[in-house]
Design a protein around this motif. Structure first.
Motif, PDB file in Angstrom:
ATOM      1  N   UNK A  27       0.882  -1.127  -0.126  1.00 57.23           N
ATOM      2  CA  UNK A  27      -0.064  -0.002  -0.045  1.00 57.23           C
ATOM      3  C   UNK A  27       0.929   1.260  -0.048  1.00 57.23           C
ATOM      4  N   UNK A  28       2.046   1.119   0.284  1.00 53.67           N
ATOM      5  CA  UNK A  28       3.133   2.216   0.159  1.00 53.67           C
ATOM      6  C   UNK A  28       3.446   2.692  -1.119  1.00 53.67           C
ATOM      7  N   UNK A  29       3.106   1.942  -2.177  1.00 56.12           N
ATOM      8  CA  UNK A  29       3.515   2.376  -3.513  1.00 56.12           C
ATOM      9  C   UNK A  29       2.694   3.494  -3.778  1.00 56.12           C
ATOM     10  N   UNK A  30       3.316   4.505  -4.346  1.00 62.89           N
ATOM     11  CA  UNK A  30       2.729   5.709  -5.024  1.00 62.89           C
ATOM     12  C   UNK A  30       2.312   5.738  -6.347  1.00 62.89           C
ATOM     13  N   UNK A  31       2.591   4.769  -7.119  1.00 57.80           N
ATOM     14  CA  UNK A  31       2.284   4.732  -8.503  1.00 57.80           C
ATOM     15  C   UNK A  31       3.038   5.595  -9.341  1.00 57.80           C
ATOM     16  N   UNK A  54      -0.332  -2.150  -8.854  1.00 56.92           N
ATOM     17  CA  UNK A  54      -1.710  -1.416  -8.558  1.00 56.92           C
ATOM     18  C   UNK A  54      -2.800  -2.336  -8.386  1.00 56.92           C
ATOM     19  N   UNK A  57      -2.503  -3.859  -5.037  1.00 59.93           N
ATOM     20  CA  UNK A  57      -3.028  -2.873  -4.020  1.00 59.93           C
ATOM     21  C   UNK A  57      -4.544  -2.792  -4.063  1.00 59.93           C
ATOM     22  N   UNK A  84      10.188   4.795  -2.673  1.00 62.53           N
ATOM     23  CA  UNK A  84       9.639   4.295  -1.564  1.00 62.53           C
ATOM     24  C   UNK A  84      10.340   2.846  -0.923  1.00 62.53           C
TER      25      UNK A  84
END
Lengths: 134, 802
Positions: A27-31, A54, A57, A84
């Motif tokens: 969930x920490x991925x900012x895309x 994504x 997520x 991240x």
């Protein structure tokens, strides 16, 4: 492909499972897309690495039927560049593990004519049943 | 008259292009000049000494320095004059670096001729300089702070701690404002009430603060150093000196109404304390719901019977309190956006759609062990509700919602990891110190951020769960998912109190409805009304640290004015020739800050209010108005000197450049070594409106070929609302030119910002080219124009100009 994305308890549990196996906070991925831009195999993939994250997520289990994770060569280019600090190769591995544990046979051995089957080495049959590649 | 002229080489910057000896030699020939020198660095210690010695030895009473821009070294030389016991205002600068040497660096002859004329202009103006001094006005140490939220508290404490007398007026029964209602503060997760309540307690404990709660400003009259304030203090019907806040009255009271502090999630009684850390911690009666006060007679009265101190008195009246202050800090804060305006989210109709402020209270009450209702299941936050949304008329970003949603979402997720928490955002703005780290923490803790603005919410009539319809714009897929609770991250908007205060204090608003600062970069807490400052979210949405910083800044700006016991006024002020003025009051109507009044048929200038823009001079049909430092005769003398070296067939354009923007823009053009028509002669004026129709027409009658007026674009102008007056001046001038058969296009105006280098060059070149093509105004037409001017501009014209 449908344009509707369902948010379900099963999907949320799927994400939790991948996070548990990989040990990564998906969930920490900012895309941001750095991983896709860095991946030497991205052009050969059906979905990009960031799309793979994504889908995960958002608990979209159809990620398991995509080929991207199988093309990941674990070169770690994404991992060393992720702003991240997420280790994508671990996530790809977790997806492969889940996929493998579904024990899907990709070829029907019984359907191969006996003379040909006799000529195939044992190791090739086992490998082909388990993976798309290698 | 004994003028000394100094021509600076600027270490070659000027002398490599301009023949400085020729400039000095020409200056020496001008009337009133007793000596003219050139020197390598006029601003250096030795250069300054040169002037000082000459003042003494040659009894100079005026000084002209031909060097750089007055914005560059002007202040240095004014100090030199003061040291030499001269008024700093008998000094003029000819800007031969930025306006000659630099823009015309390839044309030494042109640059030298222009330098000579610019120096002549400065000499001509200096000859008419008045020996003025900065005016000082006495000022006290009294401040009114309006609003007792965190910004008002901070400003009050800073001012009181600096030894100033503070009157803090708060409309609610307790100070504390919105911050008192919050659960925790981002990104540190401090308990909001715990860090705020000691600050609140400091207020009544400070001997320099007079706290007036439950009070509203009725009127404010006057100006800096003399604001007369009337406050209405509403009756609480409880004697605060007797009340011990024992609470027996509250137990006895039979009336229950929703608590404002708990945003209606809990009830309070008609007699109540606003919240458990209220300051002052005293009971009050809500007269709009109290049975006795609404029905009269001997109805109810249970509280009165219950009170052991006999503190309740139903006959207590509201009172008017009057006092005078020197400065005012406005800290009236904000309101949250009314979510019912955003109909697609069903707030107020759907049971499980709440605002973030309600969630704050639910978290606080839950943590205190008295949950308002269980929070479970899948929770969604919707961002930008009432912000960045022209459908509800709000274009701006509210700046705090991204972070408070990040806070609330992770507080919810962390207190129960089985909750699934989603945040639907448009852009995630984590711009402050520690914000990005805090946002990452929320993500790492498992809060799911989905990029997409929620289109609509639908409630299941049976289960009351809410379906969210939104596109995940990252994967370009539609989401339709059920949520057990949806929280609207409502934005910030100006509140009703701010509206009222803006009207009472005559403050301007920016397009977003918040109050406007004097300058967005350099005067962010000042208003255009001298002595009135803005603290906190009244100026625009702010988080707590920004609100506190702006409050401390406002306090410091107020101290800056009051600390010396007197404040100095620039002598650039309007004045009245009382023998000419007939009290027609056209100037009164023209004056934007309201500095002019008529008394015994003569206009009077309030020098504290006058901003020195010069707008009134054009308004006066009798030429009875004038402006110190930029007087009519001075500007006209400059115009005359601008053609002192003109050779046959040469064009001359006068540029009246407003000091705030156009003059500095010309400096920037020079610094950038951008060339423009060398026929232009720039005259510095406080604002474009100082170039009156009479002045522009006189310039043309004298043989000037074109007049250009540069003014600040309204946003950056220190004189708000001057634009229409400028247009009227130009129109009036042009119509008189038309009547005399002179091309009206010879007079032009433009609003600039200081970076419009290309635009400035193009405008001046265009006008010069136009004037060259048109040729000089014929002698006959000039003569006719002179005659018209000699008779004075018709009063009817002036009235049209109003």
């Amino acid at each position: 492909m449908t344009k509707i994305m369902m948010i379900t308890k099963e999907g949320e549990a799927f994400l939790a499972r991948i996070q548990e196996i990989s040990g990564e906070a998906i969930t920490a991925c900012d895309q941001c897309g750095t991983c896709s831009g860095s991946c030497p195999m991205a052009s050969e993939m059906d979905i990009t690495p960031s799309e793979m994250i994504r889908k995960t997520q958002m608990g979209q289990q159809d990620v398991l039927s995509t080929k991207a994770m199988w093309l990941c060569a674990a070169c770690f280019a994404c991992t060393v560049r992720c702003p991240r600090g997420i280790d994508l190769s671990k996530i790809a591995e977790a997806l492969r593990q889940i996929s493998l544990r579904q024990a899907v046979d990709h070829i029907d051995i019984a359907g191969i004519p006996a003379p040909e089957r006799a000529r195939l080495p044992q190791i090739a049959l086992v490998g082909a049943m388990r993976k798309f590649t290698s | 008259m004994r003028i000394g002229v100094y021509v600076c080489h600027c270490g070659g910057n000027i002398s490599e292009t301009v023949d400085v000896k020729a400039v000095a030699a020409a200056a020496e020939q001008r009337p009133g000049v007793v000596l003219a020198r050139d020197y390598s660095h006029m601003c250096s210690d030795l250069g300054q000494k040169l002037i000082l010695e000459d003042i003494k030895e040659h009894n100079l009473d005026r000084v002209v320095v031909a060097a750089c821009s007055p914005h560059f070294q002007g202040a240095t030389f004014m100090n030199v004059l003061e040291t030499g016991s001269l008024s700093p205002y008998v000094f003029e600068m000819a800007n031969i670096r930025e306006q000659c040497a630099w823009p015309h660096f390839g044309e030494p002859e042109t640059a030298t001729l222009k330098s000579i004329e610019l120096t002549n202009m400065a000499i001509a103006k200096a000859g008419l300089d008045e020996s003025l001094n900065k005016k000082t006005m006495p000022i006290g140490k009294r401040v009114l702070v309006i609003g007792g939220g965190i910004a008002g508290i901070q400003a009050s404490l800073d001012l009181a701690d600096s030894g100033f007398e503070v009157h803090l007026v708060e409309k609610d029964p307790s100070i504390g404002g919105k911050m008192a209602q919050l659960s925790r503060t981002f990104p540190t997760e401090d308990c909001s009430a715990c860090i705020l309540s000691p600050k609140m307690a400091d207020v009544p404990a400070n001997p320099n603060i007079e706290l007036l709660t439950y009070s509203e400003i009725e009127s404010v009259e006057g100006y800096l150093g003399n604001f007369e304030v009337t406050v209405v203090r509403r009756s609480t019907y409880v004697d605060p000196d007797l009340c011990t806040a024992c609470g027996l009255c509250e137990d006895a009271c039979p009336v229950k109404v929703p608590s404002e502090f708990e945003v209606g999630l809990r009830d309070r009684k008609a007699i109540y304390v606003p919240f458990d850390f209220a300051v002052p911690y005293k009971y009050l009666i809500d007269e709009s719901v109290c049975l006795r006060l609404t029905k009269g007679g001997e109805v109810c009265g249970l509280c009165q019977k219950a009170c052991p101190k006999d503190a309740i008195d139903f006959s207590r009246k509201s009172e008017k309190i009057r006092f005078t202050v020197d400065t005012i800090v406005v800290a009236t804060g904000y309101d949250i956006f009314d979510a019912t305006e955003k109909k697609v989210y069903g707030y107020g109709e759907y049971k499980n759609v709440i605002t973030a402020l309600e969630m704050e209270r639910m978290i606080v009450n839950g943590a205190a062990g008295t949950p308002i209702r269980p929070i479970k299941g899948r929770i969604g936050f919707i961002q930008c509700v009432g912000s960045r949304d022209e459908q509800v008329g709000n274009e701006y970003c509210s700046r705090v919602c991204c972070m408070y949603a990040t806070k609330l979402s992770q507080l919810l997720k962390r207190s129960d990891p089985t909750r699934e928490v989603y945040v639907f955002y448009t852009d995630l703005r984590a711009f402050g110190k520690g914000f990005e780290e805090y946002y990452k923490r929320a993500q790492t803790d498992g809060v799911k951020f989905v990029r997409g603005r929620v289109a609509e919410l639908l409630e299941d009539p049976v289960t009351k769960s809410v379906t969210v319809k939104v596109e995940d714009t990252l994967s370009r897929q539609m989401i339709e998912a059920e949520f057990d609770l949806v929280i609207l991250s409502v934005g910030l908007k100006p509140n009703a109190g701010t509206e009222r205060i803006a009207e009472i204090l005559k403050l301007t608003k920016s397009p977003d409805g918040f109050l406007q600062e004097a300058h967005p970069k350099f005067r962010p807490v000042d208003t255009l009304k001298e002595g009135i400052f803005l603290a906190g979210a009244v100026q625009g949405p702010k988080d707590i640290p920004d609100a506190v910083a702006s409050a401390s800044a406002a306090a410091a700006r107020a101290v800056r004015l009051m600390n010396q016991g007197e404040f100095s006024l620039d002598p650039v002020l309007a004045y009245v020739h009382e023998d000419i003025c007939d009290g027609c009051s056209l100037c009164v109507d023209s004056c934007l800050p309201g500095a002019i009044s008529i008394s015994s048929n003569v206009a009077q200038i309030n020098e504290t209010l006058c901003t020195g823009c010069g707008i009134c001079i054009a308004a006066c049909p009798l030429d009875a108005m004038d402006l110190h430092c930029y007087a009519n005769d001075q500007l006209l003398a400059e115009v005359e000197a601008a053609i002192s070296e003109r050779r046959d067939g040469e064009t001359r354009i006068i540029v009246f450049a407003d000091d705030t923007t156009t003059y500095r823009l010309a400096d920037n053009v020079g610094t950038g070594k951008l060339s423009y028509a060398p026929e232009t002669r720039i005259i510095r004026v406080p604002s474009g409106t100082r170039a009156t129709p009479a002045l522009m027409l006189k310039a043309l009658a004298l043989g000037i070929d074109g007049v250009f007026v540069g003014e600040s674009e309204s946003k950056s102008s220190p004189y708000a609302g001057i634009g229409p007056a400028l247009s009227r001046n130009i129109e009036q001038t042009r119509s008189i030119l038309r009547e005399h058969g002179i091309e009206p296009e010879r007079v032009r105006a433009k609003e600039f910002v200081t970076i419009m280098l290309g635009g400035f060059v193009a405008q001046l070149n265009e006008l010069t080219a136009f004037a060259e093509n048109a040729g000089p105004v014929s002698e006959k037409k000039k003569k006719a124009l002179k005659e018209t001017l000699a008779n004075g501009l018709p009063r009817a014209e002036a009235q049209v100009a109003q």
